[in-house]
Every structure is written in C-alpha cells, then in structure tokens.
Design a protein around this motif. Structure first.
Motif, PDB file in Angstrom:
ATOM      1  N   ARG A  16      42.635  36.695  46.545  1.00 32.33           N
ATOM      2  CA  ARG A  16      41.949  37.767  47.269  1.00 32.33           C
ATOM      3  C   ARG A  16      42.227  39.127  46.643  1.00 32.33           C
ATOM      4  O   ARG A  16      41.347  39.993  46.588  1.00 32.33           O
ATOM      5  N   VAL A  17      43.441  39.325  46.173  1.00 28.72           N
ATOM      6  CA  VAL A  17      43.781  40.598  45.527  1.00 28.72           C
ATOM      7  C   VAL A  17      42.939  40.804  44.274  1.00 28.72           C
ATOM      8  O   VAL A  17      42.405  41.887  44.039  1.00 28.72           O
ATOM      9  N   LEU A  18      42.807  39.771  43.455  1.00 33.39           N
ATOM     10  CA  LEU A  18      42.023  39.883  42.223  1.00 33.39           C
ATOM     11  C   LEU A  18      40.554  40.151  42.522  1.00 33.39           C
ATOM     12  O   LEU A  18      39.900  40.942  41.824  1.00 33.39           O
ATOM     13  N   ALA A  19      40.031  39.505  43.565  1.00 40.38           N
ATOM     14  CA  ALA A  19      38.648  39.773  43.960  1.00 40.38           C
ATOM     15  C   ALA A  19      38.507  41.202  44.470  1.00 40.38           C
ATOM     16  O   ALA A  19      37.517  41.885  44.166  1.00 40.38           O
ATOM     17  N   LEU A  20      39.491  41.664  45.241  1.00 39.05           N
ATOM     18  CA  LEU A  20      39.448  43.030  45.767  1.00 39.05           C
ATOM     19  C   LEU A  20      39.505  44.054  44.640  1.00 39.05           C
ATOM     20  O   LEU A  20      38.812  45.078  44.685  1.00 39.05           O
ATOM     21  N   LEU A  21      40.307  43.791  43.614  1.00 38.10           N
ATOM     22  CA  LEU A  21      40.369  44.698  42.465  1.00 38.10           C
ATOM     23  C   LEU A  21      39.011  44.787  41.771  1.00 38.10           C
ATOM     24  O   LEU A  21      38.638  45.850  41.260  1.00 38.10           O
ATOM     25  N   GLY A  22      38.294  43.673  41.745  1.00 38.85           N
ATOM     26  CA  GLY A  22      36.945  43.707  41.186  1.00 38.85           C
ATOM     27  C   GLY A  22      36.036  44.621  41.977  1.00 38.85           C
ATOM     28  O   GLY A  22      35.269  45.407  41.404  1.00 38.85           O
ATOM     29  N   VAL A  23      36.121  44.553  43.309  1.00 40.11           N
ATOM     30  CA  VAL A  23      35.321  45.435  44.177  1.00 40.11           C
ATOM     31  C   VAL A  23      35.657  46.897  43.904  1.00 40.11           C
ATOM     32  O   VAL A  23      34.760  47.743  43.753  1.00 40.11           O
ATOM     33  N   ALA A  25      36.975  48.176  41.235  1.00 41.50           N
ATOM     34  CA  ALA A  25      36.550  48.548  39.881  1.00 41.50           C
ATOM     35  C   ALA A  25      35.084  48.946  39.864  1.00 41.50           C
ATOM     36  O   ALA A  25      34.702  49.951  39.247  1.00 41.50           O
ATOM     37  N   VAL A  26      34.243  48.175  40.549  1.00 38.52           N
ATOM     38  CA  VAL A  26      32.805  48.467  40.576  1.00 38.52           C
ATOM     39  C   VAL A  26      32.529  49.781  41.288  1.00 38.52           C
ATOM     40  O   VAL A  26      31.837  50.673  40.770  1.00 38.52           O
ATOM     41  N   ILE A  51      30.743  46.539  35.349  1.00 39.06           N
ATOM     42  CA  ILE A  51      30.030  45.258  35.281  1.00 39.06           C
ATOM     43  C   ILE A  51      30.988  44.075  35.334  1.00 39.06           C
ATOM     44  O   ILE A  51      30.747  43.111  36.069  1.00 39.06           O
ATOM     45  N   ALA A  52      32.091  44.146  34.602  1.00 42.55           N
ATOM     46  CA  ALA A  52      33.055  43.043  34.624  1.00 42.55           C
ATOM     47  C   ALA A  52      33.669  42.867  36.005  1.00 42.55           C
ATOM     48  O   ALA A  52      34.117  41.771  36.362  1.00 42.55           O
ATOM     49  N   GLY A  53      33.668  43.949  36.797  1.00 46.27           N
ATOM     50  CA  GLY A  53      34.235  43.864  38.137  1.00 46.27           C
ATOM     51  C   GLY A  53      33.307  43.248  39.168  1.00 46.27           C
ATOM     52  O   GLY A  53      33.717  43.060  40.322  1.00 46.27           O
ATOM     53  N   THR A 269      26.792  33.218  36.194  1.00 45.73           N
ATOM     54  CA  THR A 269      27.665  32.392  35.351  1.00 45.73           C
ATOM     55  C   THR A 269      28.991  33.096  35.094  1.00 45.73           C
ATOM     56  O   THR A 269      30.059  32.472  35.108  1.00 45.73           O
ATOM     57  N   HIS A 270      28.921  34.403  34.861  1.00 44.00           N
ATOM     58  CA  HIS A 270      30.138  35.198  34.669  1.00 44.00           C
ATOM     59  C   HIS A 270      31.039  35.112  35.898  1.00 44.00           C
ATOM     60  O   HIS A 270      32.245  34.886  35.803  1.00 44.00           O
ATOM     61  N   ALA A 271      30.450  35.260  37.090  1.00 43.31           N
ATOM     62  CA  ALA A 271      31.232  35.207  38.323  1.00 43.31           C
ATOM     63  C   ALA A 271      31.741  33.798  38.603  1.00 43.31           C
ATOM     64  O   ALA A 271      32.839  33.618  39.149  1.00 43.31           O
ATOM     65  N   PHE A 272      30.952  32.782  38.239  1.00 40.97           N
ATOM     66  CA  PHE A 272      31.370  31.399  38.431  1.00 40.97           C
ATOM     67  C   PHE A 272      32.597  31.082  37.579  1.00 40.97           C
ATOM     68  O   PHE A 272      33.575  30.488  38.062  1.00 40.97           O
TER      69      PHE A 272
END
Length: 387
Positions: A16-23, A25-26, A51-53, A269-272
């Motif tokens: 969850r932390v890694l997903a939150l960091l993506g949010v 970042a965007v 974009i990577a986030g 595909t990137h997110a998968f």
C-alpha cells in the motif's frame, strides 16, 4: 460457522505504501509538467515521475481484490457473512467518501467563489457524488464501490468454477480489453476511468493471488530456481515504464502519431507488471532485516486510505501559496517541498484523528491507534488483515 483464520500479512501494508507513493508522484509533479519547458531536462524528470507513478489506482484495486479473496475465499458463503461485509464497507468506505466529497465540493466552491442557490448546489453535488467527480482522486473510491457490489457474485463464481479460478488472469485481461474496445467503438463513456470494467485485469489478478496465495508465495521464495522468471518480470516492468513514459513524452511535446490503443496498452501493461513486481518485492522485504523501514511502512500503510483522501487539500493549499519568483531553483525546490509537506501533513492529520478524535472512522475509515492507546485490556489484541 467460525471464519477460517489466515496469516496476517504485513506485506499488504508495504505494498500500500508503494502504491501511495505512486499517487503522490503523479499529483505532486502535475504543476512541474505543465510549467516546465518541454525542451528542458527538468521536464524529462517531471514527465518520468508523473507517468511512471500512474500505478496507484490499479495497484490499490489489485491489493483490495487480493485482500478480499485472501480473507473471504476460504469461508462459507452465508447471508451473515455478506451482511458484515457490506456493513464494514458502508461505515468505513462509503461514509468517508460522502464526507470528503462534500468537503472538496465546498472547498472548490470557496476557491472559485462559485456559490449558487442552495438547491442548485445540492443538485450539482449529488451529480458529482454519484459519479466520483467531487474531486479528481475520488473516482478510485467510486470504482471500488462498484467492485464491492459485484464481489459476492464474483466470489461465488470463483468458488463454484475451477476454470474461472485457474484462468482468472487471462479472463480479467479479456474482460477489460473487451470493454475498452466496445467503449471505443460503440458505448463511448467519456469518464472511462470511473468504470470498474477498466480495471478488471487488476481485480482478477488480485483475486487469483488471494485464492492461490500459499502456492504463489512458495514459488516466490524458491528464488534460486525461479530467478529467471522474476528477472523477466522485472525487465518487463522496466521496458513498459520506458514505453509508457516515452509515449507520453511524445504526446506532450507534439510528436505522437500513434493510436490511442497504444496508450491504453502501455498504461495497463505497465501497471500490471508493477503490481506483480510490488507483490514479489514486498514478500522478499518481509524476510529482510530492516525493522525500522518495515515499521515505518506498516504505519504509513495503516493510514494510507486516509492519506489518499486528504492529500489533495494540502497539495492545493501549498500551491496557492507558492512563491511568485520565476527563478527555476525556487520553483523546483518548492515542488519538492510541496511533496514532502503534503506527505507528512497528510500522515500527521490522519494519525492524530485516529488517536484523538472520537468516531474518526467517519472521516478516514477504519484505523489503529499509536499515541493514545487504551490502557491494558484483559483481552489480547489480535492482528487481522484490514479488509
């Protein structure tokens, strides 16, 4: 019937932390992307993280599905089971969603000084609430609610049909891309990202791992034999980051001539691959001796839903008070400072609410206490997967 207990997973909080960091970042790089010169090196940096986030929403959906199937698949399907399931979702997901939808609706009205008659405002709010449009990030909760409504049916199908369980991943991809093509050719829903069908590959991926968790983890931990497969997954993720970031760089600099389906393919595909890499990584992280890092990640993971809800308020407020200087150093330093302040302000507010505000679930859902724990209880605490 007493529910079948399964092992508590700290790995879910790490993910969850890694997903939150993506949010973060965007959302924190959006101003930098818009304001930077497309020919500058700083634009390349902002574009990359922006974009990577973009793994936040799909990975959160993947994790939500994984936790649901990990928790509920072994249980007997009963009316009381789903009654408790929907009670939790109503209290800890829907109530905060309505509260924050109203909060952001009024906040936007205040910023724009757009005060209509009361009936008109109520009508517009109800329209936004019904579509997850009260604020740009609330569509995630709106999509999650759609999956909650479908969950009993999908869970039944997974329990009833081995074919669906076994081939959940390709079936999820087929369902999602069938929706993408049909929507593009015939249906043409403008807010496609607010429709749950746009995320079925992530939902079914999480469901598959939740059902076959023990077998998958045994496979992951046998790294000496399966390292070529893991390396291939990581390389696939790196390549898809490169492709997705490059496509958006070309779009934003006016060089893109490809079809929109390539953009959809690159994003999904990137997110998968990101979901797969994160799932593998957090299970290795759990075996490593990094107690402080893991303690920090467990804390952030525990408050991640609340941080997701509140962070746009701090981000917007800080941007409204940005320095007026046109100096690049000041501008870029403020973007970084905004990210840091938004992150820790969001954490602090949610943590203080959980610890000191009665009925904090109304605002941020279910949470745990750290600073203001009740005195010793005769009943021993139990760790449970947060579902």
């Amino acid at each position: 019937m007493k529910p079948l207990a399964r092992k508590h997973l700290d790995e879910v909080q790490y993910a969850r932390v890694l997903a939150l960091l993506g949010v973060f970042a965007v959302h924190s790089t959006s101003t930098g992307v818009v304001e930077s010169n497309p020919e500058s090196f700083t634009f390349i940096i902002y574009n990359f993280f922006n974009i990577a986030g973009k793994i936040g929403t799909p990975v959160f959906i993947f994790l939500s599905s994984f936790v649901l199937f990990y928790t509920y698949y072994p249980r007997q399907l009963t009316f009381s089971l789903f009654q408790r399931f929907y009670k939790k979702r109503l209290l800890y997901i829907l109530v905060p969603y309505v509260v924050f939808s109203a909060f952001y609706f009024l906040f936007r009205a205040y910023l724009g000084q757009n005060f209509e008659t009361f009936p008109a405002m109520v009508k517009r709010f109800l329209i936004d609430l019904s579509a997850g449009n009260a604020q740009y990030h609330l569509y995630f909760v709106f999509v999650s609610v759609q999956f909650y409504l479908m969950f009993p049916i999908i869970l039944y199908l997974f329990k009833r049909f081995e074919f669906i369980r076994k081939y959940a991943i390709p079936l999820g991809i087929i369902i999602q891309w069938t929706w993408v093509v049909l929507n593009s050719l015939y249906i043409q829903v403008p807010s496609k990202g607010s429709v749950s069908l746009s995320y079925f590959m992530f939902y079914f991926f999480g469901a598959f791992l939740g059902v076959y968790y023990e077998q998958v983890v045994a496979w992951i931990r046998n790294w000496r034999k399966i390292w070529p497969a893991i390396a291939a997954i990581v390389l696939g993720y790196v390549f898809m980051i490169y492709l997705y970031v490059t496509i958006y760089y070309d779009i934003r600099t006016g060089q893109w001539t490809g079809h929109n389906k390539w953009v959809e393919f690159a994003w999904s595909t990137h997110a998968f691959f990101a979901a797969a890499v994160i799932f593998i990584f957090v299970h290795y992280l759990e075996t490593w001796n990094f107690p402080r890092i893991k303690k920090f990640m467990i804390e952030i993971g525990a408050v991640s839903f609340g941080m997701y809800l509140i962070h746009p308020f701090f981000l917007t407020s800080l941007r409204l008070n940005a320095p007026l200087s046109g100096e690049p150093l000041i501008f870029h330093s403020w973007q970084l400072l905004t990210l840091i302040l938004t992150f820790f302000s969001s954490w602090l507010v949610v943590r203080l609410f959980y610890d000191f505000v009665p009925h904090s679930w109304i605002f941020f859902g279910n949470g745990n206490r750290v600073f203001n724990k009740p005195k010793k209880s005769k009943v021993k605490d139990k760790k449970e997967v947060n579902v």
